[in-house]
Design an enzyme around this catalytic site. Structure first.
Site, PDB file in Angstrom:
ATOM      1  N   ASP A  14       0.816  -1.220   0.000  1.00 16.61           N
ATOM      2  CA  ASP A  14       0.000   0.000   0.000  1.00 16.61           C
ATOM      3  C   ASP A  14       0.850   1.271   0.000  1.00 16.61           C
ATOM      4  OD1 ASP A  14      -2.248  -1.704   0.290  1.00 16.61           O
ATOM      5  OD2 ASP A  14      -2.012  -1.724   2.462  1.00 16.61           O
ATOM      6  N   GLU A 176     -11.449   0.805  -3.396  1.00 19.82           N
ATOM      7  CA  GLU A 176     -10.690   1.220  -2.197  1.00 19.82           C
ATOM      8  C   GLU A 176      -9.476   2.042  -2.613  1.00 19.82           C
ATOM      9  OE1 GLU A 176      -9.983  -2.639  -0.499  1.00 19.82           O
ATOM     10  OE2 GLU A 176      -8.416  -3.144  -1.935  1.00 19.82           O
TER      11      GLU A 176
HETATM   12  C1  6LW Z   1      -5.714  -2.059   2.073  1.00 18.75           C
HETATM   13  C2  6LW Z   1      -6.484  -2.083   0.828  1.00 18.75           C
HETATM   14  C3  6LW Z   1      -5.696  -3.081   0.152  1.00 18.75           C
HETATM   15  O1  6LW Z   1      -6.205  -1.283   3.089  1.00 18.75           O
HETATM   16  O2  6LW Z   1      -5.380  -4.035   1.032  1.00 18.75           O
HETATM   17  O3  6LW Z   1      -4.413  -3.563  -1.643  1.00 18.75           O
HETATM   18  C4  6LW Z   1      -5.713  -3.540   2.293  1.00 18.75           C
HETATM   19  N1  6LW Z   1      -5.271  -2.910  -1.031  1.00 18.75           N
HETATM   20  O4  6LW Z   1      -6.533  -0.921   0.115  1.00 18.75           O
HETATM   21  C5  6LW Z   1      -4.703  -3.967   3.281  1.00 18.75           C
HETATM   22  O5  6LW Z   1      -3.396  -3.722   2.796  1.00 18.75           O
END
Ligand code: 6LW
Length: 491
Positions: A14, A176
């Site tokens: 991330d 996300e």
């Molecule tokens: C993070 C989300 C994700 O919060 O995995 O790859 C989760 N993306 O955005 C945990 O790293």
């Protein structure tokens, strides 16, 4: 110059990046889950070479980690620099709270946390026109799930507006990792979709105002390796956009490397990839090679890609990892030695056993140390989480001391081999490659292999969760273990 991906290897998921105009340096943060200190921080002159400069959450008061589950705790952070101040915002997914900390000295301490009351994970900040926008995933005030935004007072974290959904993504699951950027007259919203596995991707939308209405990019996803087959690099997604000093755009994103072309397992965690990006003649973001992240790219500038090949007790201080909230009375680390006092907590516990380690950055490595114990058990471990870890250890038995290799997979424990040793000290060694970890004990120059465990059982595909393997020294039982000559070498 040409660089090779990943630019930061090992469990550094991330990534978020910002550029500090005043020093010409880039800064990057990554998530850290149950490990302490929280949120690794890196500095770079060129976006390719990233120097670890410590951690953002270095005080226990800044992050609640006691008893958090593996892959709970600190989720994806965002770093931003505004008016000479650095901000890092993240979510403690165990307490379900977003918070940010700030500093005016990137090499110094960060503030105590300020919480923001909005649903979800993956918070980000955008400073624009004297306002601070707080953007995350989650459910808004009307119950809509997607990318949610409010305006906050950056001095206090107080919400100045309600939380309002601004985009639901292009149709993939788990929209996300939102970040918003003002470039020219457009507000670009870049997010990840598909989940952080093989279907991961980066998508984008744009609007004339931070509140929308956001229009999905016609060629979404702008970056994904989900259809790249066969391919070692998978799971590309969750990224942040940055302009380099020459005005070119790049995305720093996460991805992972399978252990082999036809073996869909990864044990090194999610790593950091650098991908060229740009804006096309229609004002849309594009990235990579026709939307794919390749292993190597050209980057303007005259510099070379460096890699640290040898870690010792004395050169690893910016990178040590502990589990949850360590009791530092049990650790004395420095001057070539790590003296660890074991407690009743073991590597199987969702607690803080005496444990100090480093991310495994490359498949092939050798880790070794001379170990001297006066009781209990201590050794070297390849640790994915409490239910998946392998170790080579010395332990006290009735007749003296023995060396063991123990594998723990899914909570099932197996001692591969044990060898009685004539003293309370020996050299322990773990050697790794793409497929296996091998465990050795050496006394008087005679090396014995005590066993081998497959890397795939320490992978995210087997253990689940969001972390990667940490290579660590540990001690269990109320005794003292002295590790000297610790080395972690990559070929
Ligand atoms: C993070 C989300 C994700 O919060 O995995 O790859 C989760 N993306 O955005 C945990 O790293």
């Amino acid at each position: 110059m040409r660089y090779t991906n990943p630019v930061v290897k090992g469990f550094y998921p991330d990534p978020s990046v910002c550029f500090d105009q005043s020093t010409g340096k880039y800064y990057m943060v990554c998530s850290s889950f149950q490990y302490f200190p929280g949120v690794p921080l890196f500095e770079s002159d060129d976006l390719v070479n990233w120097e670890p400069i410590g951690y953002v959450l270095s005080k226990k008061s800044q992050v609640a980690l006691a008893d958090v589950e593996s892959s709970g705790g600190v989720f994806a952070p965002t770093i931003r620099c505004h008016d000479g101040r650095f901000y890092m915002v993240t979510t403690n997914n165990t307490t379900r709270k977003h918070f940010y900390v700030y500093t005016d000295d990137i090499h110094g301490q960060w503030s105590e946390p300020i919480t923001v009351d909005q649903d979800g994970i993956d918070p980000s900040l955008m400073f624009d026109g004297g306002k601070t926008y707080f953007i995350s995933t989650g459910v808004d005030d009307d119950g809509i799930n997607g990318i949610t935004q409010c305006e906050i007072d950056i001095a206090t974290g107080t919400k100045l507006t309600g939380s309002k959904n601004i985009w639901c993504g292009s149709g993939g699951r788990y929209p996300e990792s939102p970040h918003m950027y003002k470039i020219g007259d457009w507000y670009y919203l870049m997010i990840a979709e598909g989940g952080t596995e093989y279907g991961h991707m980066i998508t984008c939308a744009r609007a004339r105002s931070p509140w929308g209405k956001f229009e999905s990019c016609p060629h979404n996803p702008i970056l994904t390796n989900r259809n790249k087959a066969p391919g070692i690099i998978q799971g590309i997604g969750h990224g942040d956009l940055v302009f380099d000093k020459n005005g070119s755009l790049h995305i720093l994103c996460l991805g992972f490397r399978q252990i082999d072309l036809w073996m869909a397992y990864h044990n090194l965690g999610r790593e950091v990839f650098l991908v060229p990006a740009g804006i096309d003649e229609n004002g849309w973001l594009y990235a990579g090679s026709d939307g794919i992240c390749e292993e190597s790219y050209e980057l303007e500038g005259d510099f070379s890609q460096r890699e640290k090949k040898l870690y010792t007790i004395d050169n690893a201080s910016a990178e040590w990892r502990y589990l949850r909230h360590p009791d530092f009375e049990n650790y004395s680390v420095g001057h070539g030695k790590a003296i660890l006092r074991g407690s009743s907590k073991t590597l199987d516990d969702t607690a803080s056993p005496t444990f100090i380690g480093l991310c495994q950055r490359e498949f092939c490595f050798e880790m070794s140390a001379e170990l001297n114990i006066d009781g209990g058990e201590a050794g070297l471990t390849a640790y994915m989480c409490e239910s998946e870890h392998y170790e080579v250890a010395l332990r006290k038995i009735e007749s003296g001391f023995e060396a063991i290799c123990r594998l723990n997979i899914g909570g099932i424990k197996h001692i591969m081999n044990s060898a009685e040793i004539c003293e309370n000290k020996a050299k322990l060694i773990i050697r790794g490659d793409n497929f296996s970890y091998s465990f050795f004990v050496s006394q008087g120059g005679r090396e014995i292999c005590l066993g081998t465990g497959q890397t795939k059982y320490l992978s995210s595909e087997v253990s689940g969760g969001f972390t990667g393997v940490i290579l660590a020294m540990y001690a269990v039982g109320g005794n003292t273990a002295e590790f000297s000559g610790f080395e972690l070498k990559y070929s």
